[in-house]
Design a protein around this motif. Structure first.
Motif, PDB file in Angstrom:
ATOM      1  N   ILE A   6      34.334  48.156  41.678  1.00  0.00           N
ATOM      2  CA  ILE A   6      32.939  48.372  42.059  1.00  0.00           C
ATOM      3  C   ILE A   6      33.149  46.527  43.156  1.00  0.00           C
ATOM      4  O   ILE A   6      34.073  45.971  42.693  1.00  0.00           O
ATOM      5  CB  ILE A   6      32.002  47.565  40.935  1.00  0.00           C
ATOM      6  CG1 ILE A   6      31.761  48.591  39.643  1.00  0.00           C
ATOM      7  CG2 ILE A   6      31.395  46.232  41.115  1.00  0.00           C
ATOM      8  CD1 ILE A   6      31.412  48.046  38.804  1.00  0.00           C
ATOM      9  N   LEU A   7      32.935  46.824  44.293  1.00  0.00           N
ATOM     10  CA  LEU A   7      33.041  45.038  45.000  1.00  0.00           C
ATOM     11  C   LEU A   7      31.787  44.846  44.567  1.00  0.00           C
ATOM     12  O   LEU A   7      30.099  44.808  44.406  1.00  0.00           O
ATOM     13  CB  LEU A   7      32.513  45.766  46.514  1.00  0.00           C
ATOM     14  CG  LEU A   7      32.953  44.600  47.468  1.00  0.00           C
ATOM     15  CD1 LEU A   7      33.988  45.459  48.557  1.00  0.00           C
ATOM     16  CD2 LEU A   7      32.374  44.413  47.811  1.00  0.00           C
ATOM     17  N   SER A   8      32.239  43.196  44.540  1.00  0.00           N
ATOM     18  CA  SER A   8      30.752  42.284  43.680  1.00  0.00           C
ATOM     19  C   SER A   8      30.688  40.659  44.995  1.00  0.00           C
ATOM     20  O   SER A   8      31.644  40.144  45.242  1.00  0.00           O
ATOM     21  CB  SER A   8      30.838  41.753  42.490  1.00  0.00           C
ATOM     22  OG  SER A   8      31.978  41.828  42.760  1.00  0.00           O
ATOM     23  N   LEU A  66      40.577  43.466  37.023  1.00  0.00           N
ATOM     24  CA  LEU A  66      39.943  42.210  38.597  1.00  0.00           C
ATOM     25  C   LEU A  66      41.353  42.651  39.657  1.00  0.00           C
ATOM     26  O   LEU A  66      42.716  42.658  39.250  1.00  0.00           O
ATOM     27  CB  LEU A  66      40.323  41.172  38.234  1.00  0.00           C
ATOM     28  CG  LEU A  66      40.015  39.992  39.577  1.00  0.00           C
ATOM     29  CD1 LEU A  66      38.869  39.979  40.424  1.00  0.00           C
ATOM     30  CD2 LEU A  66      40.390  38.948  39.436  1.00  0.00           C
ATOM     31  N   ILE A  67      40.979  43.493  40.652  1.00  0.00           N
ATOM     32  CA  ILE A  67      42.005  44.146  41.440  1.00  0.00           C
ATOM     33  C   ILE A  67      41.939  42.986  42.895  1.00  0.00           C
ATOM     34  O   ILE A  67      43.392  43.067  43.425  1.00  0.00           O
ATOM     35  CB  ILE A  67      41.741  45.366  41.742  1.00  0.00           C
ATOM     36  CG1 ILE A  67      40.985  46.088  41.024  1.00  0.00           C
ATOM     37  CG2 ILE A  67      42.609  45.757  43.287  1.00  0.00           C
ATOM     38  CD1 ILE A  67      42.754  47.159  40.295  1.00  0.00           C
ATOM     39  N   PHE A  68      41.112  42.426  42.709  1.00  0.00           N
ATOM     40  CA  PHE A  68      41.032  41.374  44.134  1.00  0.00           C
ATOM     41  C   PHE A  68      39.644  40.625  44.478  1.00  0.00           C
ATOM     42  O   PHE A  68      38.567  40.636  43.665  1.00  0.00           O
ATOM     43  CB  PHE A  68      41.050  42.366  45.837  1.00  0.00           C
ATOM     44  CG  PHE A  68      41.161  41.230  46.988  1.00  0.00           C
ATOM     45  CD1 PHE A  68      41.855  41.038  47.728  1.00  0.00           C
ATOM     46  CD2 PHE A  68      39.271  40.884  46.686  1.00  0.00           C
ATOM     47  CE1 PHE A  68      40.765  39.855  48.795  1.00  0.00           C
ATOM     48  CE2 PHE A  68      38.937  40.606  47.938  1.00  0.00           C
ATOM     49  CZ  PHE A  68      40.210  39.830  49.246  1.00  0.00           C
ATOM     50  N   ALA A  94      32.593  35.919  42.208  1.00  0.00           N
ATOM     51  CA  ALA A  94      32.008  37.302  43.151  1.00  0.00           C
ATOM     52  C   ALA A  94      33.070  37.603  41.232  1.00  0.00           C
ATOM     53  O   ALA A  94      32.427  38.828  40.707  1.00  0.00           O
ATOM     54  CB  ALA A  94      32.588  37.883  43.470  1.00  0.00           C
ATOM     55  N   VAL A  95      33.568  37.673  40.484  1.00  0.00           N
ATOM     56  CA  VAL A  95      35.201  38.138  39.720  1.00  0.00           C
ATOM     57  C   VAL A  95      33.701  38.612  38.530  1.00  0.00           C
ATOM     58  O   VAL A  95      33.694  39.145  37.602  1.00  0.00           O
ATOM     59  CB  VAL A  95      35.566  37.284  39.253  1.00  0.00           C
ATOM     60  CG1 VAL A  95      36.332  38.325  38.008  1.00  0.00           C
ATOM     61  CG2 VAL A  95      37.025  36.908  40.440  1.00  0.00           C
ATOM     62  N   MET A  96      33.018  36.739  38.312  1.00  0.00           N
ATOM     63  CA  MET A  96      32.449  37.005  37.240  1.00  0.00           C
ATOM     64  C   MET A  96      30.560  38.288  37.353  1.00  0.00           C
ATOM     65  O   MET A  96      30.229  38.477  36.239  1.00  0.00           O
ATOM     66  CB  MET A  96      31.071  35.790  36.987  1.00  0.00           C
ATOM     67  CG  MET A  96      30.462  35.095  37.949  1.00  0.00           C
ATOM     68  SD  MET A  96      29.708  33.254  37.440  1.00  0.00           S
ATOM     69  CE  MET A  96      28.355  34.169  38.627  1.00  0.00           C
ATOM     70  N   ILE A  97      30.279  37.843  38.780  1.00  0.00           N
ATOM     71  CA  ILE A  97      29.558  39.011  39.075  1.00  0.00           C
ATOM     72  C   ILE A  97      29.684  40.739  38.774  1.00  0.00           C
ATOM     73  O   ILE A  97      28.622  41.947  38.330  1.00  0.00           O
ATOM     74  CB  ILE A  97      28.896  39.052  40.658  1.00  0.00           C
ATOM     75  CG1 ILE A  97      28.446  37.406  40.966  1.00  0.00           C
ATOM     76  CG2 ILE A  97      27.958  40.250  41.423  1.00  0.00           C
ATOM     77  CD1 ILE A  97      27.250  36.984  39.469  1.00  0.00           C
TER      78      ILE A  97
END
Ligand code: KG4
Ligand code: ZN
Length: 335
Positions: A5-7, A27-29, A304-307
């Motif tokens: 998923i991109l956030s 987490l990838i990025f 954006a990680v938390m999203i």
């Protein structure tokens, strides 16, 4: 193939994009471009400037995600609450991506995102009583599950983080005020100045920081008039303010603990990075035998990680929003 998923997070002055693997929650990025320096010149966030900077930063970060486009299963974005002009930039990007890659869109709530910052790269553990302290919010939340959360108490005026920002502005310090005031308060005398704890004798189950702000303004004026606004007094002011600001949070939280001692308690939001606050909250939890959950320091402020972590839960239940219905909202109450 790894499915991701991109956030996107752009609710205020941080442009941030993350990629999270769906199966493993890994987490990838993650990249965040903060606009703090630019807004610092104005002593607070300037919406027009924030929007223009998002329009520049978000596509720049997105470029770096291009190799992963084939892995994407959904695009998540913060749609509320936040600065409308800032949210719109994330919305435009998400709509373009959703349309271009033909993948569903997930509309995520910023406050729930802060709550899910507790569970980055791990399983969620709810129910939990949450104290959310940020620049826009000061709320005690009963979080039972993803879609069963309720606000028990919120601020009547300014928020906890905002009060740090406003004191910093009065003292001509940088923006955001939280980290700089916390630093100045270390080793200073927190009893040098005495300020009343807000709503101390009120039965109200709520928070308030505007009275404290006014008391600080008067004290600063008095010190200026006497030519005593020196480094030592500035540090002592910061420490004395921080003590009372935190005391207020604790008094109201303890009131709730007494009625309803929680098994799990969490501190989230940008201001939850404050170590003085963390130590005081830990003490309160020890007193009640409550387990304290905290996010990693790097994921306390907007990101954006938390999203992405929140979006994993929404993806699981196919909580998608059709492209033509996807919209933003500055509403602060969403639970
Ligand atoms: O969650 P966040 O990044 O943005 C909002 O959603 O508002 O929170 C930013 C707020 C700012 O008001 C900032 O001054 C405050 O969190 N903050 C702190 C600290 N670090 C950030 N407040 C007190 N102590 C800190 N160490
Ligand atoms: Zn936030």
């Amino acid at each position: 193939m790894q499915e991701m998923i991109l956030s996107i997070e752009s609710s205020c002055d941080d442009s941030s994009i993350a990629l999270t693997e769906i199966k493993t929650k890994k987490l990838i990025f993650h990249k965040k471009i903060s606009q703090e320096l630019e807004h610092s010149k104005f002593g607070g966030v300037v919406p027009e400037l924030a929007a223009r900077m998002h329009a520049e930063a978000l596509p720049k970060i997105l470029e770096e995600c291009k190799p992963y486009f084939k892995n994407l299963k959904a695009v998540a974005l913060t749609t509320e609450p936040g600065l409308s002009v800032s949210l719109m930039e994330g919305l435009a990007l998400a709509k373009g991506l959703g349309l271009g890659l033909n993948i569903p869109l997930i509309s995520s709530n910023h406050l729930k995102g802060h709550i899910y910052s507790l569970f980055i790269e791990k399983e969620a553990s709810l129910p939990c009583l949450i104290l959310l302290v940020s620049g826009g919010h000061t709320e005690l939340i009963e979080a039972n599950s993803l879609n069963n959360m309720s606000v028990l108490a919120s601020t009547l005026d300014d928020s906890f983080g905002e009060s740090f920002d406003k004191l910093a502005k009065m003292l001509n310090l940088s923006y955001p005020g939280g980290p700089v005031i916390e630093k100045l308060a270390i080793n200073a005398d927190e009893n040098a100045f005495s300020f009343p704890v807000p709503l101390k004798n009120s039965p109200k189950f709520a928070f308030s920081y505007s009275g404290l702000k006014n008391a600080l303004r008067l004290k600063i004026e008095e010190l200026k008039a006497k030519d005593e606004l020196n480094d030592k007094n500035i540090k002592n002011l910061c420490a004395s303010f921080q003590k009372v600001a935190v005391e207020h949070l604790l008094q109201k939280t303890k009131k709730y603990f007494r009625l309803n001692p929680p098994k799990n308690f969490a501190l989230v939001g940008g201001a939850s990075a404050n170590l003085y606050l963390r130590a005081k909250v830990q003490k309160l939890c020890d007193e009640f035998g409550t387990k304290l959950l905290l996010a990693k320091l790097e994921y306390c402020s907007d990101n954006a990680v938390m999203i992405g972590r929140l979006a994993l839960e929404q993806y699981k239940i196919k909580d998608f929003t059709p492209l033509h219905e996807l919209d933003i909202s500055s509403k602060s109450r969403v639970f």
